[in-house]
Design a protein around this motif. Structure first.
Motif, short mmCIF file in Angstrom:
data_model
loop_
_atom_site.label_atom_id
_atom_site.label_comp_id
_atom_site.label_asym_id
_atom_site.label_seq_id
_atom_site.Cartn_x
_atom_site.Cartn_y
_atom_site.Cartn_z
N LEU A 171 -8.58 11.91 27.21
CA LEU A 171 -9.93 11.39 26.11
C LEU A 171 -11.11 11.16 26.76
CD1 LEU A 171 -10.61 10.74 22.92
CD2 LEU A 171 -9.40 7.85 24.04
N ALA A 172 -11.37 10.62 28.03
CA ALA A 172 -12.72 10.88 28.55
C ALA A 172 -13.10 12.08 29.05
CB ALA A 172 -12.17 10.00 30.74
N GLN A 173 -12.50 13.26 29.04
CA GLN A 173 -12.94 14.31 28.52
C GLN A 173 -14.04 14.94 27.16
OE1 GLN A 173 -13.99 16.18 31.39
NE2 GLN A 173 -12.27 14.30 32.74
N ARG A 174 -13.94 14.52 26.56
CA ARG A 174 -14.35 14.17 25.44
C ARG A 174 -15.93 14.85 25.45
NH1 ARG A 174 -11.38 13.83 21.29
NH2 ARG A 174 -9.75 14.06 22.12
N THR A 175 -16.49 14.90 24.31
CA THR A 175 -18.22 15.12 24.27
C THR A 175 -18.49 14.01 24.10
OG1 THR A 175 -17.61 17.72 23.95
CG2 THR A 175 -19.56 15.87 23.67
N GLN A 176 -19.11 13.33 24.81
CA GLN A 176 -19.76 12.25 24.96
C GLN A 176 -21.60 11.90 24.74
OE1 GLN A 176 -20.31 7.84 27.81
NE2 GLN A 176 -18.13 9.18 27.26
N TRP A 177 -21.95 11.53 24.04
CA TRP A 177 -23.49 11.12 24.06
C TRP A 177 -23.86 9.51 23.99
CZ3 TRP A 177 -25.72 13.96 19.17
CH2 TRP A 177 -24.95 15.74 19.17
N LEU A 178 -24.66 9.72 25.61
CA LEU A 178 -25.63 7.77 25.34
C LEU A 178 -26.20 7.71 24.40
CD1 LEU A 178 -25.20 8.48 29.35
CD2 LEU A 178 -23.49 7.63 27.96
N VAL A 179 -26.16 6.82 23.17
CA VAL A 179 -27.33 6.05 22.92
C VAL A 179 -27.61 4.75 23.13
CG1 VAL A 179 -27.44 5.44 20.19
CG2 VAL A 179 -25.62 7.01 20.56
N PHE A 180 -29.34 4.27 23.19
CA PHE A 180 -29.20 3.40 23.52
C PHE A 180 -30.26 3.01 22.56
CE2 PHE A 180 -29.42 6.03 27.06
CZ PHE A 180 -28.53 5.10 28.42
N ASN A 181 -29.50 1.42 22.10
CA ASN A 181 -29.05 0.60 20.68
C ASN A 181 -30.88 -0.41 21.11
OD1 ASN A 181 -29.65 0.52 18.29
ND2 ASN A 181 -28.02 -1.69 18.67
N LYS A 182 -31.22 -1.63 20.23
CA LYS A 182 -32.10 -2.36 20.18
C LYS A 182 -33.10 -2.22 21.34
CE LYS A 182 -27.60 -5.32 19.85
NZ LYS A 182 -26.79 -6.61 20.17
N THR A 183 -33.56 -0.91 20.68
CA THR A 183 -35.00 -1.14 21.43
C THR A 183 -36.34 -1.69 20.59
OG1 THR A 183 -35.34 1.44 19.87
CG2 THR A 183 -34.36 1.43 22.04
N ASP A 184 -36.24 -2.08 19.11
CA ASP A 184 -36.98 -3.21 18.93
C ASP A 184 -37.37 -3.91 19.35
OD1 ASP A 184 -34.67 -2.81 17.79
OD2 ASP A 184 -35.08 -4.57 16.07
N LEU A 185 -36.42 -4.68 20.48
CA LEU A 185 -36.62 -6.00 20.63
C LEU A 185 -37.29 -6.07 21.51
CD1 LEU A 185 -32.50 -6.93 21.24
CD2 LEU A 185 -34.14 -7.56 19.17
N ILE A 186 -37.95 -4.97 22.77
CA ILE A 186 -39.06 -4.29 23.32
C ILE A 186 -40.12 -3.53 23.25
CG2 ILE A 186 -37.97 -5.69 25.56
CD1 ILE A 186 -36.97 -2.82 26.25
N PRO A 187 -41.16 -3.79 23.61
CA PRO A 187 -42.46 -3.04 23.56
C PRO A 187 -41.21 -1.92 24.16
CG PRO A 187 -43.49 -5.15 24.37
CD PRO A 187 -41.66 -5.51 25.10
#
Length: 357
Positions: free
Chosen positions: A273-289
């Protein structure tokens, strides 16, 4: 309805009907001979994949399934009727394990798939079967064989294309509610999500995929800490994992350490499972400029040293979610096309068996 992803049931197939000992008795036919018929076969039990089910909750109330036995044979060479088979509906993604032997009987992965989980008993033989030139009046018969009786463990792994992964309060439930019609519970405290929540994400006409949100993970989840250990298995069937990262963790923790913690738990739970395709999604970008958010993301990527696709979104406002979903849909479509191509090649290489005229 309460979400249930594990259940234990007992299945008892029907016994075969007994054979009959009978002799033909008619006027003017003093030595009619044996005419006892065979019994009928007992009913078998089948698991059937029902796409309308998404939980094993029904098995909290009905835990025992018993098929009917075959009818006994009778005179005049009448065979007993076979018992009807029993179908037990189960959701897609159900794994069926024999508790007595630990054997994996099978998995339901296709809608309408039908799998035998208990074999019905074979019919008994009547005395007609035993007649011969030296045994003209046999009184032998056989009883029907007993049907299978098994204690089974059912484990449900949701069938989803995309799975959401991350720490508690990373915004997974908010993202799911933003891009689908699902309405998971959302609150400002950890472990708001107590069970996996699926949702259908529609990107365009005839283009959609299933996304599933699981409870947030913490350090030690692979060993049973928090809620993640029990529900990590729901990621086992996903094609793509979206790792949601809170760029401003409310507890003041380091987001890079959080990412490494989650990946460590995945590896401990299942190296595959650790080798499964993974994308990084950075969330809550509305909290700072925006400029500050982008600088924070780039600094995190340099420290992580992971060559993975990444996206920046705000699940609360919907910013960037359409780009993320479109990219995920394209990736899922490509995987489906590749799987269909492999299946077509496999079918072409299979030998064609001759049919009887």
């Amino acid at each position: 309805m309460k979400f249930v992803d594990e259940a234990r049931i007992r299945v008892e197939a029907g016994n075969g009907g007994d054979g009959c000992v009978g002799f033909r008795r008619e006027k003017y036919i003093p030595f009619g001979g044996p005419d006892g018929g065979d019994g009928g076969d007992g009913g078998s039990i089948y698991a059937v994949a029902d796409p309308n089910l998404n939980t094993l909750a029904d098995f909290r109330f009905t835990r025992r399934f018993r098929a009917d036995r075959g009818h006994n044979g009778s005179g005049a060479n009448c065979r007993g009727a076979n018992a009807d088979d029993m179908d037990v509906p189960m959701p897609l993604g159900t794994r069926i394990v024999d508790e007595g032997t630990g054997e994996l009987i099978g998995e339901l992965t296709r809608a309408g798939q039908r799998m035998k989980i208990a074999q019905g008993g074979f019919h008994g033989l009547g005395n007609t079967r035993f007649k011969s030139s030296v045994n003209r009046a046999p009184r032998q018969f056989t009883k029907g064989s007993p049907g299978d009786q098994r204690d089974l463990k059912l484990e449900l792994s949701l069938m989803a294309d995309v799975g959401l992964l991350g720490m508690p309060n990373a915004g997974k439930s908010t993202l799911l509610s933003q891009v689908s019609a699902a309405r998971p519970k959302i609150a400002d405290y950890p472990f708001t999500t107590l069970y996996p929540q699926p949702g259908v994400v529609s990107v365009g006409p005839l283009r959609s995929f299933v996304m599933v949100d699981i409870p947030g993970l913490i350090e030690g989840a692979a060993d049973g800490a928090g809620l993640g250990h029990r529900f990590l298995k729901h990621l086992s069937r996903t094609r793509l994992m979206l790792h949601l990262i809170d760029i401003l963790p409310p507890d003041g923790s380091d987001l890079v350490v959080n990412v490494r913690t989650i990946n460590k738990e995945l590896k401990q739970f299942s190296p595959e499972l650790a080798q499964r395709t993974q994308w990084l999604v950075f969330n809550k970008t509305d909290l700072i400029p925006e400029a500050e958010a982008q600088a924070l993301i780039k600094a995190a990527l340099r420290r992580l040293r992971l060559k993975l696709p990444w996206f920046s979104i705000s699940a609360a406002t919907g910013a960037g979610c359409d780009v993320l979903c479109a990219a995920a849909q394209d990736w899922v479509d490509a995987q489906r096309a590749a799987a269909d191509a492999d299946l077509a090649v496999l079918s072409e290489t299979q030998p064609i068996l001759p049919t009887a005229d």
